[in-house]
Design an enzyme around this catalytic site. Structure first.
Site, short mmCIF file in Angstrom:
data_model
loop_
_atom_site.label_atom_id
_atom_site.label_comp_id
_atom_site.label_asym_id
_atom_site.label_seq_id
_atom_site.Cartn_x
_atom_site.Cartn_y
_atom_site.Cartn_z
N THR A 168 0.91 -1.14 0.00
CA THR A 168 0.00 0.00 0.00
C THR A 168 0.94 1.17 0.00
O THR A 168 2.07 1.03 0.43
CB THR A 168 -0.85 -0.02 1.28
OG1 THR A 168 -1.83 -1.04 1.16
CG2 THR A 168 -1.57 1.30 1.53
N THR A 219 0.07 -0.25 6.77
CA THR A 219 0.17 -1.15 5.61
C THR A 219 0.36 -2.57 6.11
O THR A 219 0.87 -2.78 7.20
CB THR A 219 1.33 -0.74 4.68
OG1 THR A 219 1.61 -1.79 3.75
CG2 THR A 219 2.61 -0.46 5.45
N1 ASP Z 1 -3.38 -3.11 3.87
C1 ASP Z 1 -3.65 -3.39 2.49
C2 ASP Z 1 -4.94 -4.15 2.38
O1 ASP Z 1 -5.19 -5.01 3.21
C3 ASP Z 1 -2.57 -4.13 1.81
C4 ASP Z 1 -1.17 -3.76 2.20
O2 ASP Z 1 -0.93 -2.71 2.78
O3 ASP Z 1 -0.25 -4.53 1.93
O4 ASP Z 1 -5.66 -3.94 1.43
#
Ligand code: ASP
Length: 299
Positions: A168, A219
């Site tokens: 993210t 994230t």
């Molecule tokens: N947090 C994000 C999600 O679950 C993905 C990520 O940050 O890797 O969509």
């Protein structure tokens, strides 16, 4: 007040071939946002500008270059919040918007907080935000990974630690007036169920900002981050008097202890100090404060 800005390009097991692109993407985003803060601009503008740069980087999982869902389509989520009046804006599952963070910003400026799917695209039209085709957001790398996943030969949908391969992008800033803002933008999890939404656009989970305390952007495994309302929990640790770096570390611990989740976060406190922590093998980040000569860029 001394301005400060920290950005992240995702917490996961970043493969060697993408490390350099993550570094340069974070650095370019930081410098774009910094330009605004340095010339006296608002923290919200800095966060939006920094995230737009990372959305436009095909290496990062946000905007162009996002992961594909189980049906081979991009579905983008983004959010932004400011800490003076606790105004927030978020969008989820949008497919034809190149820079979802700007759409989230328009939602923040409206009477709403969270708009999803086709409704968000309609809102974008009304706000004069240009649409793109969803194909424009798809890059060859993700198409190949999706095809491999579909035929169950995917190489690294899960990293070494079991963390879902994703990313993210996010930013947290404090401007010269002491305004704090936080934002996130993501394509979410690869091969996700259509309509699945993670923490990134959820206020209090993916992001939080309060001028009296600080701001955070998270994230990692969204399903875990949501359950501990990680961004709000991290900012509350500042209220309890924890220094910002300790608060970031404790927040990551909380995610692991409570729900066995992995991830990372970036933070700024109300004095402009920055903190970051992650429990995944890597997280791309970059930061700069008024009292530093050079930005720090790390993985
Ligand atoms: N947090 C994000 C999600 O679950 C993905 C990520 O940050 O890797 O969509």
């Amino acid at each position: 007040m001394k301005a400060s800005l920290i950005v992240h390009g995702g917490a996961w097991d970043i493969p060697p071939e993408l490390i350099e692109a993550h570094r340069s993407g974070c650095r370019a985003a930081l410098l774009e946002g910094w330009e605004i803060l340095h010339s006296g601009g608002h923290a919200l503008d800095a966060v939006e500008a920094a995230i737009r740069v990372m959305e436009d980087s095909p290496a990062l999982n946000a905007g162009t270059g996002s992961v594909l869902n189980a049906e081979g389509q991009v579905e983008l989520d983004a959010s932004i919040m400011e800490g003076a009046g606790l105004q927030a804006g978020a969008v989820a599952a949008v497919q034809t918007i190149k820079n979802p963070i700007t759409l989230a910003r328009r939602v923040l400026e409206s009477e709403y907080i969270f708009i999803v799917g086709e409704g968000a695209v309609l809102f974008a039209r009304g706000a004069g935000i240009e649409e793109c085709s969803s194909e424009e957001l798809v890059v060859e790398r993700e198409l190949r990974l999706w095809e491999a996943q579909r035929s169950e030969t995917a190489p690294a949908v899960r990293g070494a630690d079991g963390a879902v391969r994703s990313d993210t992008v996010g930013a947290v800033a404090m401007d010269h007036q002491g305004n704090i803002a936080a934002g996130n933008s993501t394509g979410g999890r690869p091969f996700k169920h259509p309509g699945r939404v993670g923490d990134s656009p959820l206020i209090g989970c993916g992001i939080y900002a309060d001028n009296g305390l600080g701001g955070a952007a998270c994230t990692g495994q969204g399903e875990g981050i949501i359950r501990v309302a990680l961004a709000h929990s991290a900012v509350q640790l500042l209220k309890d008097g924890k220094p910002v770096q300790e608060a970031a570390l404790l927040a990551v611990q909380l995610l692991q202890e409570k729900v066995d989740g992995r991830g990372g976060l970036i933070m700024v406190d109300r004095h402009g100090n920055v903190g970051y922590a992650f429990s995944t093998p890597t997280m791309a980040y970059a930061y700069l404060r008024e009292d530093m000569e050079e930005p720090v860029v790390g993985i």
